[in-house]
Design an enzyme around this catalytic site. Structure first.
Site, PDB file in Angstrom:
ATOM      1  N   HIS A  21       0.834  -1.206   0.000  1.00  0.00           N
ATOM      2  CA  HIS A  21       0.000   0.000   0.000  1.00  0.00           C
ATOM      3  C   HIS A  21       0.864   1.250   0.000  1.00  0.00           C
ATOM      4  CE1 HIS A  21       0.347  -1.851   3.995  1.00  0.00           C
ATOM      5  NE2 HIS A  21       0.515  -0.632   4.470  1.00  0.00           N
ATOM      6  N   CYS A  76      -2.462  -6.854  19.484  1.00  0.00           N
ATOM      7  CA  CYS A  76      -1.286  -6.510  18.680  1.00  0.00           C
ATOM      8  C   CYS A  76      -0.904  -5.060  18.984  1.00  0.00           C
ATOM      9  CB  CYS A  76      -1.566  -6.698  17.195  1.00  0.00           C
ATOM     10  SG  CYS A  76      -2.807  -5.579  16.526  1.00  0.00           S
TER      11      CYS A  76
END
Length: 653
Positions: free
Chosen positions: A67, A173
């Site tokens: 990306h 996370c």
């Protein structure tokens, strides 16, 4: 989120052949440019390449999502390619990943915190379903793959019988967006395949979601910690067999983790069959008073290490300058001693209040409240409202975020955007405006009034303050009342009044010294274990730690607490009467060389002497009360024996 809105059949290509990762990226960039999504394909390509240098964009199971966020992008979109032959050179979380599905995201720079996070988390969540990914890979044409992007999964009839087992899991996370939710979904899916109930608590950017309750822990067989950050409240699961792994592990092998957890549960010693009792659940909404108290205690617990580190650093600089006659170096800007002084001073003067406010807010509003909490603390520093303003700002920030979380609830796709952008920005602007423009002046005036009141205290008033502080310090030995006294003293010090902290620091030695003295001079009245504890307690007292006397307090609170309070109150009163000051937060005997008064020698003598006098009083009272207690015990036993003998005689008659 409708993925089809961000792409088209012209941006989707199936069974394409590439020889390298770079060739695949260049191809997809070309497609985006051809469809008019870019201002400049060269600039966008460069931003994608730069992003590739930061961390891997390959995942597992053949997936890669490169990306780029760039001004060269006209509108958010993505291009897709399925590969004829998998690529081996794509850096991936799973080192064995062979990429066969590439999705290139093109995001305008202005939408880096919104569309980018939403699209990425949506894709990651969907890709966690192997069936979904397989549908994309199996699509033969662009139209088929385009249609599969938003195709609802057909409900499958499962012939799996339920095992009756329950596995708990916590996923977390560092970013708290993609992997937290992907790992959770992977575990739940694997559980469905195994006939195992999997309950997952997600500790992500939005705080704790789907919190696991005590009753769920009581009924579970094992727990899996799939986290790359520290798990909150881990002790809740101490009774269960555990599997600890990374947050990426369930994405690679969720079934294996469940098998490991079930295997550990099988081999674990049987837990005692607890009687059927109703487990008291923690209420989701605490009572207001409890929430305020918990918030203050949380804030205090986080600033204590800062105060100790800052105070000791500052104390070191002061001690060195006094011991070696380096006052000029101490005052010279840029010198090593001046830098150490600034380090300690900034920890106390600049950092302490924002940290207090931030963690008070965190206690109420969880992780999204940290930013607004820090902002509230900075505002308190800016308007000069000190400790008082920091505490009020922390509460404000916490409740503003709590309100926003209740009114602006999101799940899944937008949760990352809302947690990372909306809550912190709205919260910071709200609490900042309130602190700076609404309550700033009244708070500063109140703070100044308190300072003036404290500075005006002398004679009997000062003694009364010292007595009250002393009693509070030893009332619960580190508990809420003790912390309330500590908060007041730190706040007074931050406002320029250094007497209360001097009394506080002196009193902190009283309980420990008193207990040690009692177990030595009144040895025969105390048990062997108590004598052993007493031998060590005075060392804790030297470091200003009151908790060493807690075992005595727990065993006999009605006698021990008044004994300690009496001595501590006297100590506080003496320090206050002689107006001894301590301008550096510290604890115990280490503060001796830093106290302020008529002269250092006199001040230090009074300060330490007051602690010893208080300890002597507490020691005498501890011995007397213990002696009286022991005297009563034989009499009671004798009375009981007499009663039994009478009963036996009556029965014989």
């Amino acid at each position: 989120m409708e993925l089809q809105n961000l792409t088209s059949t012209a941006l989707i290509h199936t069974n394409v052949s590439f020889t390298s990762k770079d060739e695949a990226i260049q191809y997809l960039v070309e497609q985006l440019d051809r469809e008019g999504k870019l201002h400049s394909k060269e600039e966008f390509y460069q931003s994608v390449v730069e992003r590739e240098t930061l961390s891997a964009t390959g995942f597992e199971g053949g997936l890669a999502i490169p990306h780029g966020k760039s001004p060269a992008v006209k509108e958010a979109s993505f291009a897709v390619a399925t590969l004829q032959s998998p690529l081996d050179d794509w850096e991936s979380i799973d080192e064995n990943n062979r990429v066969e599905l590439v999705i290139l995201l093109a995001i305008p720079e202005a939408e880096a915190g919104s569309t980018h996070l939403s699209l990425l988390s949506e894709l990651m969540t969907r890709m966690a379903d192997p069936a979904y990914k397989e549908r994309l890979l199996q699509a033969k044409t662009s139209k088929a793959l385009y249609a599969a992007l938003d195709q609802e999964e057909e409900e499958k009839e499962r012939a799996v019988s339920h095992t009756g087992k329950t596995i708990l899991a916590v996923t977390a996370c560092p970013a708290g967006i993609a992997h937290t939710y992907m790992a959770a979904e992977a575990l739940v899916r694997a559980g469905n395949d195994f006939g195992v109930d999997v309950l997952v608590e997600k500790q992500g950017a939005n705080g704790v979601e789907d919190r696991i309750s005590k009753s769920q822990v009581a009924k579970a067989d094992a727990v899996i910690f799939a986290a790359d950050v520290a798990v909150k409240d881990k002790k809740r699961f101490s009774s269960l067999p555990k599997v600890t792994t990374t947050v990426a592990a369930p994405l690679k092998n969720a079934e294996g983790l469940l098998k490991e957890a079930l295997d550990k549960a099988e081999k674990a010693p049987a837990r005692q069959e607890a009687p059927e009792v109703e487990v008291e659940e923690e209420p989701e909404d605490k009572p207001f008073k409890t929430e305020i108290k918990d918030s203050v205690m949380t804030g205090i617990s986080y600033i204590i290490p800062i105060i100790v580190a800052g105070g000791m650093t500052l104390a070191f600089a002061v001690l060195v300058s006094q011991a070696f006659g380096l006052q000029e170096v101490y005052e010279t800007e840029g010198s090593w001693l001046w830098l150490l002084r600034q380090l300690g001073g900034n920890l106390l003067g600049t950092l302490m209040v924002p940290v207090l406010a931030a963690y008070m807010a965190y206690s109420i509003g969880d992780k999204p409240a940290l930013g607004p909490g820090f902002a509230a603390g900075i505002c308190a520093n800016l308007i000069g409202s000190g400790f008082l303003g920091g505490m009020l700002g922390g509460l404000l920030a916490g409740y503003i975020i709590k309100f926003l979380k209740k009114k602006l609830q999101t799940t899944g796709t937008f949760s990352g955007f809302v947690s990372f952008w909306l809550y912190p920005v709205l919260g910071t602007l709200s609490v900042g405006c309130i602190m700076l423009f609404v309550i700033g002046e009244p708070l500063a005036a109140l703070n100044q009034g308190l300072i003036s009141w404290l500075e005006g205290m002398s004679g009997k008033n000062a003694i009364l303050l010292g007595v009250i502080l002393g009693a509070m310090v030893s009332f619960d030995l580190g508990g809420p009342v003790n912390k309330a006294a500590y908060t007041f003293c730190i706040g007074a010090m931050a406002s320029g009044n250094i007497m209360p902290y001097a009394a506080f620091a002196s009193v902190k030695m009283v309980s420990a010294f008193g207990v040690t003295g009692a177990t030595i001079f009144g040895k025969k009245y105390f048990t062997k274990p108590e004598q052993e504890i007493g031998k060590q307690t005075w060392l804790l007292g030297l470091a200003g730690i009151t908790e060493g006397a807690i075992p005595f307090m727990i065993k006999d609170p009605l006698r021990v607490i008044p004994s300690l309070i009496a001595g501590s109150a006297v100590t506080g009163g003496i320090v206050a009467y002689f107006d001894i000051g301590l301008g550096v937060p510290g604890a115990g005997i280490f503060s001796l060389a830093l106290v302020e008064g008529p002269s250092l020698f006199v001040a230090a003598s009074i300060w330490l002497g007051a602690a010893l006098i208080g300890a002597f009083i507490s020691m005498v009272l501890l011995i007397i009360t213990r002696k009286n207690k022991l005297k009563k015990q034989p009499r009671k036993r004798k009375e009981k024996n007499d009663e039994k003998q009478v009963e036996m005689k009556e029965a014989v008659s």
